[in-house]
Design a protein around this motif. Sequence first.
Motif, mmCIF file in Angstrom:
data_model
loop_
_atom_site.group_PDB
_atom_site.id
_atom_site.type_symbol
_atom_site.label_atom_id
_atom_site.label_comp_id
_atom_site.label_asym_id
_atom_site.label_seq_id
_atom_site.Cartn_x
_atom_site.Cartn_y
_atom_site.Cartn_z
ATOM 1 N N GLN A 394 25.154 49.412 65.154
ATOM 2 C CA GLN A 394 25.017 49.692 66.575
ATOM 3 C C GLN A 394 26.089 48.956 67.383
ATOM 4 O OE1 GLN A 394 22.406 51.762 68.175
ATOM 5 N NE2 GLN A 394 24.035 51.604 69.690
ATOM 6 N N LYS A 395 26.334 47.707 67.016
ATOM 7 C CA LYS A 395 27.379 46.946 67.706
ATOM 8 C C LYS A 395 28.746 47.578 67.489
ATOM 9 C CE LYS A 395 24.932 42.513 67.543
ATOM 10 N NZ LYS A 395 24.941 41.128 66.998
ATOM 11 N N LYS A 396 29.022 47.988 66.246
ATOM 12 C CA LYS A 396 30.304 48.635 65.951
ATOM 13 C C LYS A 396 30.450 49.931 66.724
ATOM 14 C CE LYS A 396 30.923 46.784 61.253
ATOM 15 N NZ LYS A 396 31.096 47.115 59.825
ATOM 16 N N PHE A 397 29.329 50.705 66.837
ATOM 17 C CA PHE A 397 29.390 51.967 67.572
ATOM 18 C C PHE A 397 29.674 51.716 69.055
ATOM 19 C CE2 PHE A 397 27.266 55.311 70.064
ATOM 20 C CZ PHE A 397 27.929 56.431 69.572
ATOM 21 N N ASP A 398 29.002 50.696 69.611
ATOM 22 C CA ASP A 398 29.222 50.364 71.016
ATOM 23 C C ASP A 398 30.659 49.917 71.274
ATOM 24 O OD1 ASP A 398 26.597 50.957 71.439
ATOM 25 O OD2 ASP A 398 25.902 48.872 71.390
ATOM 26 N N GLN A 399 31.313 49.334 70.254
ATOM 27 C CA GLN A 399 32.689 48.862 70.387
ATOM 28 C C GLN A 399 33.709 49.929 69.989
ATOM 29 O OE1 GLN A 399 32.797 45.318 68.021
ATOM 30 N NE2 GLN A 399 31.354 44.195 69.352
ATOM 31 N N GLY A 400 33.191 51.109 69.586
ATOM 32 C CA GLY A 400 34.089 52.197 69.212
ATOM 33 C C GLY A 400 34.681 52.064 67.827
ATOM 34 N N MET A 401 34.088 51.229 66.966
ATOM 35 C CA MET A 401 34.646 51.013 65.630
ATOM 36 C C MET A 401 34.150 52.054 64.621
ATOM 37 S SD MET A 401 34.277 46.845 65.565
ATOM 38 C CE MET A 401 34.991 46.723 63.922
ATOM 39 N N ILE A 402 33.010 52.697 64.876
ATOM 40 C CA ILE A 402 32.521 53.776 64.002
ATOM 41 C C ILE A 402 32.083 54.932 64.883
ATOM 42 C CG2 ILE A 402 31.761 52.204 62.162
ATOM 43 C CD1 ILE A 402 28.919 52.483 63.208
ATOM 44 N N ASN A 403 31.974 56.122 64.276
ATOM 45 C CA ASN A 403 31.577 57.294 65.048
ATOM 46 C C ASN A 403 30.055 57.502 64.971
ATOM 47 O OD1 ASN A 403 31.043 58.497 62.539
ATOM 48 N ND2 ASN A 403 33.106 59.354 62.416
ATOM 49 N N ALA A 404 29.581 58.548 65.646
ATOM 50 C CA ALA A 404 28.139 58.810 65.732
ATOM 51 C C ALA A 404 27.547 59.194 64.381
ATOM 52 C CB ALA A 404 27.874 59.909 66.752
ATOM 53 N N VAL A 405 28.314 59.913 63.560
ATOM 54 C CA VAL A 405 27.802 60.322 62.241
ATOM 55 C C VAL A 405 27.492 59.094 61.394
ATOM 56 C CG1 VAL A 405 28.343 61.557 60.110
ATOM 57 C CG2 VAL A 405 29.002 62.531 62.325
ATOM 58 N N GLU A 406 28.400 58.123 61.397
ATOM 59 C CA GLU A 406 28.194 56.907 60.619
ATOM 60 C C GLU A 406 27.003 56.108 61.157
ATOM 61 O OE1 GLU A 406 32.671 55.752 59.139
ATOM 62 O OE2 GLU A 406 32.211 55.532 61.289
ATOM 63 N N LEU A 407 26.882 56.057 62.482
ATOM 64 C CA LEU A 407 25.748 55.323 63.071
ATOM 65 C C LEU A 407 24.420 55.957 62.681
ATOM 66 C CD1 LEU A 407 24.507 53.245 65.027
ATOM 67 C CD2 LEU A 407 24.812 54.935 66.849
ATOM 68 N N TYR A 408 24.340 57.278 62.793
ATOM 69 C CA TYR A 408 23.058 57.938 62.547
ATOM 70 C C TYR A 408 22.730 58.040 61.056
ATOM 71 C CZ TYR A 408 21.754 58.903 67.295
ATOM 72 O OH TYR A 408 21.342 58.754 68.596
ATOM 73 N N THR A 409 23.730 57.928 60.221
ATOM 74 C CA THR A 409 23.443 57.844 58.788
ATOM 75 C C THR A 409 22.651 56.574 58.493
ATOM 76 O OG1 THR A 409 25.441 59.089 58.223
ATOM 77 C CG2 THR A 409 24.460 57.702 56.491
ATOM 78 N N ILE A 410 23.085 55.476 59.101
ATOM 79 C CA ILE A 410 22.389 54.189 58.913
ATOM 80 C C ILE A 410 21.058 54.193 59.653
ATOM 81 C CG2 ILE A 410 22.573 51.710 59.293
ATOM 82 C CD1 ILE A 410 25.613 52.015 59.064
ATOM 83 N N LYS A 411 21.025 54.767 60.849
ATOM 84 C CA LYS A 411 19.801 54.804 61.643
ATOM 85 C C LYS A 411 18.713 55.628 60.954
ATOM 86 C CE LYS A 411 18.114 56.234 66.195
ATOM 87 N NZ LYS A 411 17.219 57.273 65.696
ATOM 88 N N ASN A 412 19.083 56.785 60.424
ATOM 89 C CA ASN A 412 18.110 57.630 59.730
ATOM 90 C C ASN A 412 17.602 56.962 58.457
ATOM 91 O OD1 ASN A 412 18.358 59.597 61.688
ATOM 92 N ND2 ASN A 412 19.943 60.730 60.571
ATOM 93 N N ARG A 413 18.473 56.221 57.804
ATOM 94 C CA ARG A 413 18.046 55.491 56.604
ATOM 95 C C ARG A 413 17.014 54.435 56.971
ATOM 96 N NH1 ARG A 413 22.876 52.846 53.752
ATOM 97 N NH2 ARG A 413 22.465 51.192 55.281
ATOM 98 N N LEU A 414 17.193 53.762 58.102
ATOM 99 C CA LEU A 414 16.233 52.777 58.571
ATOM 100 C C LEU A 414 14.893 53.441 58.883
ATOM 101 C CD1 LEU A 414 15.397 49.979 59.568
ATOM 102 C CD2 LEU A 414 16.403 50.561 61.796
ATOM 103 N N ALA A 415 14.928 54.600 59.527
ATOM 104 C CA ALA A 415 13.687 55.308 59.858
ATOM 105 C C ALA A 415 12.948 55.739 58.592
ATOM 106 C CB ALA A 415 13.999 56.520 60.727
#
Length: 448
Positions: A394-415
């Motif tokens: 989430q921090k990397k996404f907020d800083q523009g270091m990763i895109n939305a696909v990468e963020l939601y891959t990790i987020k969905n895994r957490l869910a």
Amino acid sequence: MKRFTNYLLFLIVLILNLQVTAQQKWTLNECIAFAIKNNLQLQNASLNEKLAEVNYSQSKWNLLPEIGAGVNAGLNFGRSVDPNTNGIVNTSFFNNSYYLGASIDLFRGFMLQNQISYLKFRKESSEDNRLNATDDLAFEVMSAFFSVVYYEELLKIANAQKTLSELNVKKTQILVTTGLKAQTDLLEVKANFEKEELFCIQTSNNIASSWISLKKAMNLPPDQQITLAIPVNETIVAPIVADMPGLFKQHIEWSPSIRLFENELLASKKYVNMSRAGFFPSISLQAAYNTGFYETNKNADQQTIDFNSQIKNNRSQFVGASLSIPIFGKNSVRFEVKRAKLASEQSQTKLELAKQTLLYEMEQNYNELTASWKEFQQAGRQLEADTLAFHAAQKKFDQGMINAVELYTIKNRLANTTSQVLHSKLTYEMKKRILEFYKGKRFWEEEE
């Protein structure tokens, strides 16, 4: 004024009581107890048990003699037969007769004795059927109860994920406006938000279906609202180890589901003996007492003899026996015995099948209990790792270091991991109670 104050206090107490009732949470044992008391199918099983008890009691009374009595009275006109002389008379007269008789079966090929044993086993089978129906109902309620708990907890997880996605949509819109994120990232975030909205709707539908199943089993009105006490705070300390072959032998000794088929088998064997009774002769004994008053019975002076004298003088007694020997009945008895034997063999097969089904059911439940404990332990460790990974992503996404696909891959895994922890925990709780039942403990009868 005092009366108004008392009335106001009464209303306050009533409202508080209603609030306490509305806030009361139903535990699993309370739901099962309510279902056992109100379930219509279980009530029908209880009625069948009472009916079997009546049939068994009747069979024992069938050994006693049958006694009957009767009274006849009539006034004859015109040409008729004089019941006193059996002669033809043309005068009107009054007659009155009394009858007392008894009969008893002395021998019917032991059919009555075997019928008593047959209905005794059927009575015990009905009792086992009620107990088995009670156990099945308890597990049906437990399954529906945990299904409601699972989907309600899953909805909380889904709503938390949706809230997080909604926040990310707002963040991404700002980042797109400032040029730190591409428009494709915003579309990806919005698409995931809509996907999670759909999952929340599906989970809500599953909750509604689970509530319907639970209320049906409990015989609750569909519009009655209750709150469940969620048993998710218990700590799983260690796996449960059980000797399943030994537990199976112990369980079948008292299991109503097995005793049900055992008594059906014993009853079928007695029915074979009942059918064989048709090969034997039957002997019965009868006795009767008759007397009467006839207006045509007169003395030498042509005066009708008085009632008391006629009742005393017209007495007659009868004692007799009858013997019935079957010679040829189109082989109906022989075929009936064959049908009874085949039905007995079917009962034997049903018993063996029930034992086999129970054995593999116990093995499957124990395997799922062990597997759920292992999954819970691993899912717990994975949840810690996925939580840390998501915060970093989430921090990397907020800083523009990763895109939305990468963020939601990790987020969905957490869910998914969070829901897996919930699923394995509730599965363990269910299977643990089932294992306690195999050991002879009806957990819903114990105090929580």
